[in-house]
Scaffold this motif. Structure first.
Motif, PDB file in Angstrom:
ATOM      1  N   GLN A 165       0.835  -1.188   0.000  1.00 40.55           N
ATOM      2  CA  GLN A 165       0.000   0.000   0.000  1.00 40.55           C
ATOM      3  C   GLN A 165       0.879   1.250   0.000  1.00 40.55           C
ATOM      4  OE1 GLN A 165      -2.837  -0.152   3.169  1.00 40.55           O
ATOM      5  NE2 GLN A 165      -3.689  -2.096   2.491  1.00 40.55           N
ATOM      6  N   ALA A 166       0.442   2.270  -0.710  1.00 41.21           N
ATOM      7  CA  ALA A 166       1.210   3.515  -0.831  1.00 41.21           C
ATOM      8  C   ALA A 166       1.042   4.336   0.433  1.00 41.21           C
ATOM      9  CB  ALA A 166       0.728   4.304  -2.039  1.00 41.21           C
ATOM     10  N   ARG A 167       2.067   4.315   1.286  1.00 41.11           N
ATOM     11  CA  ARG A 167       1.971   5.066   2.543  1.00 41.11           C
ATOM     12  C   ARG A 167       3.198   5.909   2.837  1.00 41.11           C
ATOM     13  NH1 ARG A 167      -0.792   0.624   6.559  1.00 41.11           N
ATOM     14  NH2 ARG A 167      -2.746   0.574   5.425  1.00 41.11           N
ATOM     15  N   THR A 168       4.293   5.691   2.097  1.00 37.32           N
ATOM     16  CA  THR A 168       5.520   6.407   2.422  1.00 37.32           C
ATOM     17  C   THR A 168       6.079   7.106   1.182  1.00 37.32           C
ATOM     18  OG1 THR A 168       6.874   4.465   1.941  1.00 37.32           O
ATOM     19  CG2 THR A 168       6.145   4.757   4.229  1.00 37.32           C
ATOM     20  N   LEU A 169       7.063   7.992   1.389  1.00 36.08           N
ATOM     21  CA  LEU A 169       7.721   8.690   0.298  1.00 36.08           C
ATOM     22  C   LEU A 169       8.436   7.696  -0.614  1.00 36.08           C
ATOM     23  CD1 LEU A 169       9.446  11.595   2.244  1.00 36.08           C
ATOM     24  CD2 LEU A 169       7.382  11.724   0.857  1.00 36.08           C
ATOM     25  N   GLY A 170       8.357   7.919  -1.912  1.00 34.30           N
ATOM     26  CA  GLY A 170       9.099   7.100  -2.854  1.00 34.30           C
ATOM     27  C   GLY A 170       8.645   5.657  -2.937  1.00 34.30           C
ATOM     28  N   THR A 171       7.417   5.382  -2.576  1.00 35.20           N
ATOM     29  CA  THR A 171       6.920   4.018  -2.630  1.00 35.20           C
ATOM     30  C   THR A 171       6.759   3.561  -4.068  1.00 35.20           C
ATOM     31  OG1 THR A 171       5.704   4.291  -0.561  1.00 35.20           O
ATOM     32  CG2 THR A 171       4.999   2.503  -1.987  1.00 35.20           C
ATOM     33  N   THR A 172       7.200   2.345  -4.365  1.00 35.41           N
ATOM     34  CA  THR A 172       6.934   1.707  -5.646  1.00 35.41           C
ATOM     35  C   THR A 172       6.379   0.322  -5.359  1.00 35.41           C
ATOM     36  OG1 THR A 172       9.148   0.778  -5.815  1.00 35.41           O
ATOM     37  CG2 THR A 172       8.790   2.913  -6.854  1.00 35.41           C
ATOM     38  N   GLY A 173       5.635  -0.200  -6.295  1.00 34.35           N
ATOM     39  CA  GLY A 173       5.082  -1.525  -6.076  1.00 34.35           C
ATOM     40  C   GLY A 173       4.268  -1.995  -7.258  1.00 34.35           C
ATOM     41  N   GLN A 174       3.514  -3.044  -7.007  1.00 32.19           N
ATOM     42  CA  GLN A 174       2.684  -3.667  -8.034  1.00 32.19           C
ATOM     43  C   GLN A 174       1.265  -3.124  -7.973  1.00 32.19           C
ATOM     44  OE1 GLN A 174       4.083  -5.871 -10.327  1.00 32.19           O
ATOM     45  NE2 GLN A 174       5.868  -5.014  -9.298  1.00 32.19           N
ATOM     46  N   MET A 175       0.694  -2.957  -9.148  1.00 34.18           N
ATOM     47  CA  MET A 175      -0.669  -2.452  -9.265  1.00 34.18           C
ATOM     48  C   MET A 175      -1.469  -3.449 -10.070  1.00 34.18           C
ATOM     49  SD  MET A 175      -2.800  -1.075 -11.869  1.00 34.18           S
ATOM     50  CE  MET A 175      -1.590  -0.902 -13.140  1.00 34.18           C
ATOM     51  N   SER A 176      -2.698  -3.664  -9.667  1.00 32.65           N
ATOM     52  CA  SER A 176      -3.633  -4.411 -10.506  1.00 32.65           C
ATOM     53  C   SER A 176      -4.957  -3.659 -10.476  1.00 32.65           C
ATOM     54  CB  SER A 176      -3.803  -5.854 -10.023  1.00 32.65           C
ATOM     55  OG  SER A 176      -4.385  -5.892  -8.751  1.00 32.65           O
ATOM     56  N   LEU A 177      -5.643  -3.710 -11.601  1.00 33.36           N
ATOM     57  CA  LEU A 177      -6.937  -3.060 -11.635  1.00 33.36           C
ATOM     58  C   LEU A 177      -7.914  -3.924 -12.389  1.00 33.36           C
ATOM     59  CD1 LEU A 177      -7.670  -1.583 -14.582  1.00 33.36           C
ATOM     60  CD2 LEU A 177      -5.975  -0.004 -13.795  1.00 33.36           C
ATOM     61  N   SER A 178      -9.167  -3.775 -12.032  1.00 31.85           N
ATOM     62  CA  SER A 178     -10.249  -4.414 -12.772  1.00 31.85           C
ATOM     63  C   SER A 178     -11.252  -3.340 -13.104  1.00 31.85           C
ATOM     64  CB  SER A 178     -10.869  -5.560 -11.992  1.00 31.85           C
ATOM     65  OG  SER A 178     -11.516  -5.082 -10.848  1.00 31.85           O
ATOM     66  N   ILE A 179     -11.870  -3.493 -14.255  1.00 27.96           N
ATOM     67  CA  ILE A 179     -12.807  -2.482 -14.725  1.00 27.96           C
ATOM     68  C   ILE A 179     -14.057  -3.188 -15.213  1.00 27.96           C
ATOM     69  CG2 ILE A 179     -11.717  -2.456 -17.021  1.00 27.96           C
ATOM     70  CD1 ILE A 179     -12.357   0.544 -17.152  1.00 27.96           C
ATOM     71  N   SER A 180     -15.192  -2.584 -14.923  1.00 30.14           N
ATOM     72  CA  SER A 180     -16.470  -3.139 -15.403  1.00 30.14           C
ATOM     73  C   SER A 180     -17.416  -1.991 -15.689  1.00 30.14           C
ATOM     74  CB  SER A 180     -17.050  -4.105 -14.385  1.00 30.14           C
ATOM     75  OG  SER A 180     -17.290  -3.454 -13.164  1.00 30.14           O
ATOM     76  N   PRO A 181     -18.140  -2.094 -16.817  1.00 26.32           N
ATOM     77  CA  PRO A 181     -19.071  -1.031 -17.181  1.00 26.32           C
ATOM     78  C   PRO A 181     -20.349  -1.108 -16.364  1.00 26.32           C
ATOM     79  CG  PRO A 181     -19.151  -2.752 -18.817  1.00 26.32           C
ATOM     80  CD  PRO A 181     -18.072  -3.136 -17.828  1.00 26.32           C
ATOM     81  N   ASP A 182     -21.062   0.011 -16.297  1.00 31.87           N
ATOM     82  CA  ASP A 182     -22.387  -0.008 -15.689  1.00 31.87           C
ATOM     83  C   ASP A 182     -23.305  -0.833 -16.579  1.00 31.87           C
ATOM     84  OD1 ASP A 182     -21.823   1.588 -13.483  1.00 31.87           O
ATOM     85  OD2 ASP A 182     -22.220   3.443 -14.583  1.00 31.87           O
ATOM     86  N   PRO A 183     -24.260  -1.547 -15.979  1.00 32.21           N
ATOM     87  CA  PRO A 183     -25.215  -2.294 -16.810  1.00 32.21           C
ATOM     88  C   PRO A 183     -26.019  -1.344 -17.691  1.00 32.21           C
ATOM     89  CG  PRO A 183     -25.490  -2.834 -14.478  1.00 32.21           C
ATOM     90  CD  PRO A 183     -24.508  -1.726 -14.570  1.00 32.21           C
ATOM     91  N   ALA A 184     -26.279  -1.790 -18.899  1.00 32.34           N
ATOM     92  CA  ALA A 184     -27.022  -0.941 -19.853  1.00 32.34           C
ATOM     93  C   ALA A 184     -28.480  -0.891 -19.505  1.00 32.34           C
ATOM     94  CB  ALA A 184     -26.851  -1.456 -21.266  1.00 32.34           C
TER      95      ALA A 184
END
Length: 184
Positions: A165-184
């Motif tokens: 988790q990003a909590r300190t100065l100069g933090t680097t790490g792994q990111m993952s994201l998921s995306i989903s659209p609103d239902p039509a």
């Protein structure tokens, strides 16, 4: 007793292989040329609706958080790649610069594919709880597009997980994201 096998290379005749010739079938040659041109221009698949693409999928990559020593400003950067159903393979990038005058609750995320790019404005939404402690849930809205995606629109949910988790100065790490659209 030791056995050895030897393999002798052989030349195979081309007479047994069948080659298709565009000269023999002009209609086929025209279709092949059109397909090559469409691929070169990054055209959409026939029948694909790029005005309301299905933005469901996921991506993985890295993040970096840099803060000024006094804590008054900083940048948050995300880079990644993933598979988005309506776009195919896509690059994900975002840079958020925080300062005294910037809005702390919004960030622009760019999805780039062979069809063009989409810019999503992502923001925290009141009443939308995070799925867990390391995942932030955002609402997104498509704000602009380029190429075949220039008329695209849509809204939905974007979940971003940072490890660590990003909590300190100069933090680097792994990111993952998921995306989903609103239902039509």
């Amino acid at each position: 007793m030791r056995r050895s096998k030897s393999v002798r290379p052989q030349v195979e005749g081309l007479e047994s292989l069948v080659f298709l010739s565009g000269v023999a079938n002009p209609a086929l040659a025209e279709r092949i040329a059109a397909a090559r041109q469409a691929a070169a221009l990054g055209a959409a698949r026939p029948g694909a609706d790029l005005t309301s693409p299905d933005l469901s999928g996921s991506a993985r990559g890295t993040y970096r958080l840099d803060l000024a020593a006094d804590g008054s400003s900083g940048t948050f950067q995300v880079q990644g790649i993933g598979q988005i159903r309506g776009l195919g393979p896509a690059r994900v990038s975002a840079t958020y610069t925080a300062s005294q005058s910037s809005s702390p609750d919004t960030m622009a995320v760019t999805l780039t594919s062979r069809h063009g790019s989409l810019t999503l404005l992502v923001a925290r939404s009141a009443g939308t709880p995070d799925p867990d402690a390391s995942t932030a849930r955002f609402r997104y809205q498509v704000t602009s597009g380029t190429g075949s995606l220039s008329q695209a629109d849509g809204t939905g949910i974007l979940d971003m997980t940072l490890r660590p988790q990003a909590r300190t100065l100069g933090t680097t790490g792994q990111m993952s994201l998921s995306i989903s659209p609103d239902p039509a």
